[in-house]
Motif scaffolding. Structure first.
Motif, PDB file in Angstrom:
ATOM      1  N   LEU A 164       0.838  -1.209   0.000  1.00 13.62           N
ATOM      2  CA  LEU A 164       0.000   0.000   0.000  1.00 13.62           C
ATOM      3  C   LEU A 164       0.870   1.256   0.000  1.00 13.62           C
ATOM      4  CD1 LEU A 164      -2.681   1.508   0.112  1.00 13.62           C
ATOM      5  CD2 LEU A 164      -2.745   1.155   2.586  1.00 13.62           C
ATOM      6  N   LYS A 168       0.764   3.970  -3.113  1.00 12.13           N
ATOM      7  CA  LYS A 168       0.435   5.389  -2.884  1.00 12.13           C
ATOM      8  C   LYS A 168       1.575   6.286  -3.363  1.00 12.13           C
ATOM      9  CE  LYS A 168      -0.844   6.772   1.162  1.00 12.13           C
ATOM     10  NZ  LYS A 168      -0.891   6.862   2.648  1.00 12.13           N
ATOM     11  N   LEU A 171       1.778   6.477  -7.133  1.00 14.78           N
ATOM     12  CA  LEU A 171       0.709   7.313  -7.691  1.00 14.78           C
ATOM     13  C   LEU A 171       1.033   8.798  -7.495  1.00 14.78           C
ATOM     14  CD1 LEU A 171      -2.506   5.370  -6.556  1.00 14.78           C
ATOM     15  CD2 LEU A 171      -1.692   5.655  -8.898  1.00 14.78           C
ATOM     16  N   LEU A 172       1.435   9.172  -6.290  1.00 15.80           N
ATOM     17  CA  LEU A 172       1.738  10.582  -6.013  1.00 15.80           C
ATOM     18  C   LEU A 172       2.873  11.074  -6.921  1.00 15.80           C
ATOM     19  CD1 LEU A 172       1.554  10.540  -2.094  1.00 15.80           C
ATOM     20  CD2 LEU A 172      -0.161  11.475  -3.661  1.00 15.80           C
ATOM     21  N   ILE A 175       1.583  11.460 -10.556  1.00 15.61           N
ATOM     22  CA  ILE A 175       0.674  12.609 -10.711  1.00 15.61           C
ATOM     23  C   ILE A 175       1.475  13.905 -10.680  1.00 15.61           C
ATOM     24  CG2 ILE A 175      -1.223  13.900  -9.646  1.00 15.61           C
ATOM     25  CD1 ILE A 175      -2.194  11.071  -8.607  1.00 15.61           C
ATOM     26  N   ILE A 181      -0.992   6.954 -15.752  1.00 16.37           N
ATOM     27  CA  ILE A 181      -1.070   5.923 -14.697  1.00 16.37           C
ATOM     28  C   ILE A 181      -1.854   4.742 -15.246  1.00 16.37           C
ATOM     29  CG2 ILE A 181      -2.068   5.377 -12.436  1.00 16.37           C
ATOM     30  CD1 ILE A 181      -1.567   8.384 -11.758  1.00 16.37           C
ATOM     31  N   HIS A 182      -1.283   3.541 -15.137  1.00 15.99           N
ATOM     32  CA  HIS A 182      -1.962   2.357 -15.655  1.00 15.99           C
ATOM     33  C   HIS A 182      -3.143   2.007 -14.743  1.00 15.99           C
ATOM     34  CE1 HIS A 182      -2.667  -1.716 -17.079  1.00 15.99           C
ATOM     35  NE2 HIS A 182      -1.998  -1.359 -18.151  1.00 15.99           N
ATOM     36  N   PRO A 183      -4.285   1.645 -15.347  1.00 18.98           N
ATOM     37  CA  PRO A 183      -5.468   1.304 -14.529  1.00 18.98           C
ATOM     38  C   PRO A 183      -5.184   0.214 -13.489  1.00 18.98           C
ATOM     39  CG  PRO A 183      -6.081   1.450 -16.845  1.00 18.98           C
ATOM     40  CD  PRO A 183      -4.591   1.620 -16.789  1.00 18.98           C
ATOM     41  N   LEU A 186      -4.097   1.726 -10.272  1.00 22.76           N
ATOM     42  CA  LEU A 186      -5.233   2.232  -9.503  1.00 22.76           C
ATOM     43  C   LEU A 186      -6.010   1.089  -8.854  1.00 22.76           C
ATOM     44  CD1 LEU A 186      -6.784   4.918  -8.851  1.00 22.76           C
ATOM     45  CD2 LEU A 186      -8.482   4.089 -10.474  1.00 22.76           C
ATOM     46  N   TYR A 189      -4.193   0.058  -5.824  1.00 26.75           N
ATOM     47  CA  TYR A 189      -4.438   1.059  -4.773  1.00 26.75           C
ATOM     48  C   TYR A 189      -5.815   0.850  -4.147  1.00 26.75           C
ATOM     49  CZ  TYR A 189      -5.813   5.571  -2.839  1.00 26.75           C
ATOM     50  OH  TYR A 189      -6.308   6.553  -2.015  1.00 26.75           O
ATOM     51  N   ASN A 190      -6.854   0.800  -4.993  1.00 30.90           N
ATOM     52  CA  ASN A 190      -8.224   0.675  -4.460  1.00 30.90           C
ATOM     53  C   ASN A 190      -8.389  -0.601  -3.636  1.00 30.90           C
ATOM     54  OD1 ASN A 190      -9.430   3.095  -5.285  1.00 30.90           O
ATOM     55  ND2 ASN A 190     -10.014   2.274  -7.288  1.00 30.90           N
ATOM     56  N   VAL A 193      -6.483  -0.124  -0.291  1.00 33.19           N
ATOM     57  CA  VAL A 193      -7.170   0.877   0.533  1.00 33.19           C
ATOM     58  C   VAL A 193      -8.430   0.257   1.154  1.00 33.19           C
ATOM     59  CG1 VAL A 193      -8.665   2.905   0.305  1.00 33.19           C
ATOM     60  CG2 VAL A 193      -6.291   3.009  -0.477  1.00 33.19           C
ATOM     61  N   LYS A 196      -7.509  -1.966   4.036  1.00 37.84           N
ATOM     62  CA  LYS A 196      -6.485  -1.487   4.955  1.00 37.84           C
ATOM     63  C   LYS A 196      -6.822  -1.725   6.419  1.00 37.84           C
ATOM     64  CE  LYS A 196      -7.622   3.472   5.216  1.00 37.84           C
ATOM     65  NZ  LYS A 196      -8.795   3.568   4.307  1.00 37.84           N
TER      66      LYS A 196
ATOM     67  N   LYS B 168      -5.916  16.451 -11.086  1.00 40.31           N
ATOM     68  CA  LYS B 168      -4.682  16.135 -10.350  1.00 40.31           C
ATOM     69  C   LYS B 168      -4.872  16.394  -8.856  1.00 40.31           C
ATOM     70  CE  LYS B 168      -0.780  17.901 -11.572  1.00 40.31           C
ATOM     71  NZ  LYS B 168       0.193  18.913 -12.094  1.00 40.31           N
ATOM     72  N   LEU B 172      -4.601  13.672  -5.779  1.00 43.86           N
ATOM     73  CA  LEU B 172      -3.626  13.820  -4.689  1.00 43.86           C
ATOM     74  C   LEU B 172      -4.350  13.848  -3.337  1.00 43.86           C
ATOM     75  CD1 LEU B 172      -1.268  16.528  -6.299  1.00 43.86           C
ATOM     76  CD2 LEU B 172      -0.777  14.082  -6.036  1.00 43.86           C
ATOM     77  N   ILE B 175      -5.645  10.284  -2.482  1.00 46.88           N
ATOM     78  CA  ILE B 175      -4.553   9.353  -2.138  1.00 46.88           C
ATOM     79  C   ILE B 175      -4.027   9.676  -0.739  1.00 46.88           C
ATOM     80  CG2 ILE B 175      -2.203   8.640  -2.728  1.00 46.88           C
ATOM     81  CD1 ILE B 175      -3.055   9.237  -5.713  1.00 46.88           C
ATOM     82  N   GLN B 178      -6.149   8.240   1.681  1.00 44.76           N
ATOM     83  CA  GLN B 178      -6.359   6.802   1.460  1.00 44.76           C
ATOM     84  C   GLN B 178      -7.818   6.467   1.156  1.00 44.76           C
ATOM     85  OE1 GLN B 178      -2.496   4.777   3.562  1.00 44.76           O
ATOM     86  NE2 GLN B 178      -4.478   4.245   4.419  1.00 44.76           N
ATOM     87  N   PRO B 180     -10.851   5.609  -1.731  1.00 48.24           N
ATOM     88  CA  PRO B 180     -10.921   4.972  -3.042  1.00 48.24           C
ATOM     89  C   PRO B 180     -11.055   6.002  -4.164  1.00 48.24           C
ATOM     90  CG  PRO B 180     -12.941   4.597  -1.799  1.00 48.24           C
ATOM     91  CD  PRO B 180     -11.984   5.244  -0.860  1.00 48.24           C
ATOM     92  N   LEU B 186      -9.452   8.449 -12.926  1.00 49.96           N
ATOM     93  CA  LEU B 186      -8.137   8.139 -13.514  1.00 49.96           C
ATOM     94  C   LEU B 186      -8.179   8.294 -15.031  1.00 49.96           C
ATOM     95  CD1 LEU B 186      -5.251   7.094 -12.731  1.00 49.96           C
ATOM     96  CD2 LEU B 186      -5.998   4.942 -13.734  1.00 49.96           C
ATOM     97  N   TYR B 189      -7.899  11.868 -15.819  1.00 50.99           N
ATOM     98  CA  TYR B 189      -6.504  12.280 -15.631  1.00 50.99           C
ATOM     99  C   TYR B 189      -5.642  11.844 -16.816  1.00 50.99           C
ATOM    100  CZ  TYR B 189      -1.707  11.942 -13.918  1.00 50.99           C
ATOM    101  OH  TYR B 189      -0.344  12.033 -13.794  1.00 50.99           O
ATOM    102  N   ASN B 190      -5.709  10.562 -17.166  1.00 49.26           N
ATOM    103  CA  ASN B 190      -4.873  10.051 -18.259  1.00 49.26           C
ATOM    104  C   ASN B 190      -5.176  10.758 -19.575  1.00 49.26           C
ATOM    105  OD1 ASN B 190      -3.189   8.208 -16.941  1.00 49.26           O
ATOM    106  ND2 ASN B 190      -4.662   6.529 -17.119  1.00 49.26           N
TER     107      ASN B 190
END
Lengths: 199, 199
Positions: A164, A168, A171-172, A175, A181-183, A186, A189-190, A193, A196, B168, B172, B175, B178, B180, B186, B189-190
């Motif tokens: 995790l 994170k 990603l930060l 960005i 960012i590749h899906p 994400l 991450y999801n 999270v 967690k 963006k 941020l 994330i 934390q 979702p 995303l 963003y991409n």
């Protein structure tokens, strides 16, 4: 020096190391050795099979210097998800690199290939081997970025915390650079999270 | 006071405002009026139709205080993507809220409903109306977060810069909390990162 046998594979660690060393720059090769060292430390802590951890660590960046054209050809020939063509080396060397490793090194072990596949984007379905390679790549002793100590402490608490934290952080970083960012990153991450509370 | 007619809609601005005011808290209603003010400023700058901008701004948070149960029921009844059930009010009030607005306010204009749909996650397919509502929601005069001035300057340079800055910033923020992140955020963003050379 690490003294490690590969009883279940038809090659020795020394031969594998030679092949990796021939394929990538010395700087990258030194990184690979540090990833193996860190991955074996994590394997000891979290009781994983040393043999697969060593091999997966040594080959994880084997395809990092493969040309874009070769990756694009593999994506087409193997009929992989054609969406992959929109990405670049940062994604390809893991997701597509596994096929280079299989072909050139004769490694067909699915767990090792999956660890290579998952080492850049992560996944919501990571094995402990995947997690060890993903995290060791991020916190090996040569890494020196703001937050690396916190990353190492996370990985010492649990592999999931390490994953995790790294996801994170990645990603930060992306960005702030305005990089794509590749899906799957994400998705990783999801997933972590959402889980967690269990970490 | 804004003096604005809705020649193409069967209700006046005053009647619409009354209905919105009844549906949400006073604090949120004041935010909605500030979003409308900012959206109309952007509409003037970027030459958009005031009528649709005003209506979309006034209704964008109409469903914000609808219960989770009602949203879940709409997702099931209308056979929307069942993946939506995994999300929460932050996503639902736009993506599902459009159906509440259509039903309760009799607004069937597809452009307005799409602006409501896209106002929380963004989209890679945003119209100028969508962008104005998305951005105005973020930079209305009551907003006071670190970076809000930069966000306002971005939106003054172009709607696309405003959208990228906001997306963006939202990523941020989520994330660091934390929380979702919806895949459409995303995707937005991409898309805007890939097209930033044109911005």
């Amino acid at each position: 020096m690490i003294n490690l046998n590969y009883p279940h594979f038809p090659f020795t660690r020394e031969v594998l190391i030679e092949k990796v060393q021939e394929k990538i720059s010395d700087k990258r090769f030194q990184h690979v050795l540090r990833v193996e060292k860190k991955a074996l430390e994590l394997a000891e802590k979290y009781q994983l099979d040393f043999e697969k951890v060593s091999i997966a660590a040594l080959v994880h960046d084997y395809a990092k210097e493969v040309s874009d054209e070769e990756f694009q050809q593999i994506i087409k020939e193997k009929h992989l998800d054609q969406d992959l063509l929109k990405w670049s080396n940062a994604i390809w060397h893991g997701v597509v690199g596994q096929y280079v490793i299989e072909k050139e090194l004769g490694i067909s072990d699915k767990e090792i290939l999956q660890a290579v596949n998952h080492h850049t984007t992560g996944s919501k379905n990571m094995s402990d081997l995947d997690k060890v390679i993903y995290v060791a790549d991020f916190i090996e002793d040569g890494r020196d970025f703001p937050g690396v100590n916190e990353a190492r402490e996370s990985a010492n608490r649990s592999l999931d915390e390490g994953v995790l934290f790294e996801t994170k952080h990645t990603l930060l970083y992306l960005i702030n650079k305005q990089s794509p960012i590749h899906p799957k990153t994400l998705e990783t991450y999801n997933y972590y999270v959402a889980n967690k509370r269990d970490i």
